[in-house]
Each structure stands twice: as structure tokens, then as C-alpha cells.
Design a protein around this motif. Structure first.
Motif, PDB file in Angstrom:
ATOM      1  N   UNK A  27     -27.246 -56.542   4.163  1.00 42.08           N
ATOM      2  CA  UNK A  27     -26.842 -57.498   3.126  1.00 42.08           C
ATOM      3  C   UNK A  27     -28.006 -58.420   2.767  1.00 42.08           C
ATOM      4  N   UNK A  28     -28.731 -58.866   3.782  1.00 41.45           N
ATOM      5  CA  UNK A  28     -29.873 -59.742   3.555  1.00 41.45           C
ATOM      6  C   UNK A  28     -30.951 -59.033   2.745  1.00 41.45           C
ATOM      7  N   UNK A  29     -31.210 -57.771   3.069  1.00 43.72           N
ATOM      8  CA  UNK A  29     -32.211 -56.985   2.340  1.00 43.72           C
ATOM      9  C   UNK A  29     -31.802 -56.819   0.879  1.00 43.72           C
ATOM     10  N   UNK A  30     -30.536 -56.510   0.640  1.00 46.70           N
ATOM     11  CA  UNK A  30     -30.050 -56.360  -0.736  1.00 46.70           C
ATOM     12  C   UNK A  30     -30.223 -57.670  -1.508  1.00 46.70           C
ATOM     13  N   UNK A  31     -29.935 -58.784  -0.845  1.00 41.19           N
ATOM     14  CA  UNK A  31     -30.090 -60.090  -1.489  1.00 41.19           C
ATOM     15  C   UNK A  31     -31.551 -60.352  -1.856  1.00 41.19           C
ATOM     16  N   UNK A  32     -32.467 -60.035  -0.938  1.00 40.54           N
ATOM     17  CA  UNK A  32     -33.895 -60.232  -1.212  1.00 40.54           C
ATOM     18  C   UNK A  32     -34.365 -59.354  -2.370  1.00 40.54           C
ATOM     19  N   UNK A  33     -33.865 -58.130  -2.439  1.00 45.30           N
ATOM     20  CA  UNK A  33     -34.237 -57.239  -3.543  1.00 45.30           C
ATOM     21  C   UNK A  33     -33.746 -57.798  -4.878  1.00 45.30           C
ATOM     22  N   UNK A  34     -32.545 -58.347  -4.895  1.00 45.31           N
ATOM     23  CA  UNK A  34     -32.012 -58.948  -6.122  1.00 45.31           C
ATOM     24  C   UNK A  34     -32.852 -60.152  -6.540  1.00 45.31           C
ATOM     25  N   UNK A  36     -36.032 -60.641  -5.812  1.00 45.63           N
ATOM     26  CA  UNK A  36     -37.308 -60.104  -6.296  1.00 45.63           C
ATOM     27  C   UNK A  36     -37.169 -59.608  -7.726  1.00 45.63           C
ATOM     28  N   UNK A  37     -36.094 -58.857  -7.985  1.00 48.58           N
ATOM     29  CA  UNK A  37     -35.879 -58.324  -9.329  1.00 48.58           C
ATOM     30  C   UNK A  37     -35.695 -59.439 -10.356  1.00 48.58           C
ATOM     31  N   UNK A  38     -35.061 -60.521  -9.941  1.00 51.44           N
ATOM     32  CA  UNK A  38     -34.897 -61.659 -10.846  1.00 51.44           C
ATOM     33  C   UNK A  38     -36.249 -62.296 -11.160  1.00 51.44           C
ATOM     34  N   UNK A  39     -37.111 -62.412 -10.165  1.00 50.78           N
ATOM     35  CA  UNK A  39     -38.447 -62.966 -10.391  1.00 50.78           C
ATOM     36  C   UNK A  39     -39.257 -62.080 -11.332  1.00 50.78           C
ATOM     37  N   UNK A  40     -39.079 -60.773 -11.226  1.00 50.21           N
ATOM     38  CA  UNK A  40     -39.763 -59.845 -12.124  1.00 50.21           C
ATOM     39  C   UNK A  40     -39.236 -60.042 -13.544  1.00 50.21           C
ATOM     40  N   UNK A  41     -37.921 -60.148 -13.691  1.00 46.60           N
ATOM     41  CA  UNK A  41     -37.303 -60.338 -15.003  1.00 46.60           C
ATOM     42  C   UNK A  41     -37.784 -61.625 -15.673  1.00 46.60           C
ATOM     43  N   UNK A  42     -38.007 -62.656 -14.870  1.00 44.24           N
ATOM     44  CA  UNK A  42     -38.464 -63.946 -15.401  1.00 44.24           C
ATOM     45  C   UNK A  42     -39.988 -63.998 -15.579  1.00 44.24           C
ATOM     46  N   UNK A  48     -42.897 -54.274  -9.184  1.00 41.60           N
ATOM     47  CA  UNK A  48     -43.372 -53.731  -7.908  1.00 41.60           C
ATOM     48  C   UNK A  48     -44.390 -52.616  -8.137  1.00 41.60           C
ATOM     49  N   UNK A  49     -44.199 -51.834  -9.169  1.00 40.69           N
ATOM     50  CA  UNK A  49     -45.115 -50.724  -9.449  1.00 40.69           C
ATOM     51  C   UNK A  49     -46.544 -51.194  -9.728  1.00 40.69           C
ATOM     52  N   UNK A  50     -46.715 -52.468 -10.060  1.00 44.32           N
ATOM     53  CA  UNK A  50     -48.042 -53.008 -10.361  1.00 44.32           C
ATOM     54  C   UNK A  50     -48.648 -53.799  -9.208  1.00 44.32           C
ATOM     55  N   UNK A  51     -47.907 -53.970  -8.134  1.00 42.22           N
ATOM     56  CA  UNK A  51     -48.404 -54.792  -7.022  1.00 42.22           C
ATOM     57  C   UNK A  51     -49.691 -54.240  -6.434  1.00 42.22           C
ATOM     58  N   UNK A  52     -49.819 -52.932  -6.331  1.00 43.89           N
ATOM     59  CA  UNK A  52     -51.033 -52.365  -5.720  1.00 43.89           C
ATOM     60  C   UNK A  52     -52.266 -52.594  -6.589  1.00 43.89           C
ATOM     61  N   UNK A  53     -52.069 -52.863  -7.884  1.00 49.57           N
ATOM     62  CA  UNK A  53     -53.206 -53.193  -8.755  1.00 49.57           C
ATOM     63  C   UNK A  53     -53.761 -54.563  -8.423  1.00 49.57           C
TER      64      UNK A  53
END
Length: 58
Positions: A27-34, A36-42, A48-53
Motif C-alpha cells: 500500500x505504501x509503495x502504491x501511494x509513493x507511485x501515485x 511520483x506520478x502527480x509530481x510528473x503531471x505537475x 521516469x523514462x527521462x531520469x537516466x538522462x
């Protein structure tokens, strides 16, 4: 994490939690992913696909 040092290097055992503990971790992992996705949206962090760049170690 139980760890021992040998001539071959460090050896460890992965701890195993109870079913309840593992469910809470999931549950904690799912929350962290959500979050992260919100930070990407904002546009606060890149997708994530660009992090290695930015950092090849990611």
C-alpha cells in the motif's frame, strides 16, 4: 537485515514480514507511485523514462 562477512564478500538474508506487514508495504509503495506520478503531471519532476538522462545511475 542479517548480514555476515565471508572471504567471498557480504552475505545477507532478505527479511520476511508477515502478510499484514507485506500488505502495508505494498500500500505504501502504491501511494509513493501515485505521489511520483502527480509530481510528473505537475511538471515538478520529469517522467521516469527521462531520469537516466539526468542521472545515469537511476
Amino acid at each position: 537485515m542479517k548480514t555476515t562477512m565471508t572471504a567471498e564478500g557480504a552475505k545477507f538474508e532478505v527479511p520476511q514480514g508477515t502478510a499484514e506487514e507485506n500488505a502495508k508495504l505494498d500500500q505504501s509503495y502504491e501511494h509513493l507511485c501515485k505521489m511520483r506520478d502527480e509530481l510528473v503531471t505537475l511538471n515538478i519532476v520529469p517522467p521516469v523514462s527521462e531520469w537516466s538522462k539526468i542521472n545515469p545511475n537511476l
